[in-house]
Design an enzyme around this catalytic site. Sequence first.
Site, short mmCIF file in Angstrom:
data_model
loop_
_atom_site.label_atom_id
_atom_site.label_comp_id
_atom_site.label_asym_id
_atom_site.label_seq_id
_atom_site.Cartn_x
_atom_site.Cartn_y
_atom_site.Cartn_z
CG ASN A 107 -5.28 -13.38 2.52
OD1 ASN A 107 -4.95 -13.44 3.43
ND2 ASN A 107 -5.41 -12.24 1.59
CD GLU A 140 -2.68 -6.14 5.71
OE1 GLU A 140 -3.72 -6.54 4.91
OE2 GLU A 140 -1.76 -6.69 5.68
CB CYS A 173 -4.15 -8.17 2.06
SG CYS A 173 -3.94 -9.56 3.16
#
Length: 460
Positions: free
Chosen positions: A133, A230, A264
């Site tokens: 992303n 993450e 995110c």
Amino acid sequence: MGRKLTCVSPIDGSVFAERDTQDKDTTLVRIAAMRAAQKAWADRPLQERVDLVMAGVAVVGAMNDQIVPELAQMMGRPVRYGGEFGGFEERAGHMAHIAQNSLADIQVGEDEKFRRYIKRVPHGVVFVVAPWNYPYMTAINTVAPALIAGNAVMLKHATQTLLVGERMTAAFHSAGVPEEVFQNAFLDHGTTSALISENAFDFINFTGSVGGGATMERAAAGTFTGVSTELGGKDPGYVMEDADLEAAVDTLIDGAMFNSGQCCCGIERIYVHESLYDQFVAKAVEIVKGYKLGNPLDPETTLGPMANVRFAQEVRAQISEAVEVGAVAHIEAFAKDDGGAYLTPQILTNVTHEMRVMRDESFGPVVGIMKVSSDAEAIALMNDSEFGLTASLWTADIDRAAAVGDQIETGTVFMNRADYLDPGLCWTGCKNTGRGGGLSVIGYHNLTRPKSYHLKKVTN
């Protein structure tokens, strides 16, 4: 020869790039060469490593005219936004700036009998698995400080952004970073897990899905290899009664919709004080209705396709399920919504936490907005999530924001802003968002290990 990794462009469903995967044995040979080269790299003066890394960053910047349309082809971000180099350079530059102090020996004490100190020494070979992303910015979060700290780095990108690792390693090699010290890898999931389980790496940094993170941890079980993750997010925004309404709407809706919601730390749920709720919703709907969905190579496009049809279908499913049980959808289908990767952005009201759209990660251009009457109610709702990456608080009272922030289960608390990564602060999460921390001085601590020295002096 391994299987092929294929990047399918969300623009038109065509194959944009393909690469052959590497097998385990070939990769182990490459890692052995990296391990040998790492020691000489770590022996170089710190400033020399800093300068070479920043020279590599500059070469990436010089490629930006090629990188921006390439990213549009691979993952759909509109070219009008200019790519990722601003954040890429900011993060690397900050880590370069703080390197000397962050990696300095910790002096414990010296007298006529003893000298005592703690060094920060590199792990060795660091494996970075980066997502699609924001493929440049997420990668540089670890690549820059890992190399500066004296590690060798093997970089593996998601198949959706297949060419990014090639771009980055080529840039850094041309700037003088040794090829054996920074390597790109094309690996399938099985080979990746096999390498980790055989203790091929000294530290692993993974950014991606919860399932992917669990796979990494299972593969590393018993190897004692550090794994920093993450993972998912469901980041909330909370608009208090004294908030700057215009700024709150503009920022939170942009945080929810930018990059087709594929961020995110994108905003996925918004709680608004009852006194501002109706105005907030009306302004949010007006903003979203003004977006232009279309081909990301068109400079007029403000919202491109989602990176993959299956990602868009998950968002559609969450929206339709919510509407079936009472949610109100405020945006009519856009003309360019093709039922595939091109997806109408959506504002939902009359939502509850029983709906998946308010619980599961959406990672797309949809946001649910709920009315609240107090800080206590908002805090309870914000904490009613399996994830914890960021939370965005909107108020004129900084002490109130800090007090509310203290009660939120999250990695970062924002006040009057959202969807930003400050490289001076630790990028971290809690709950199913993962463990570990990147950037800041803590990022350096995680990319090195402490080594203690207790030196007794010879006295006559």
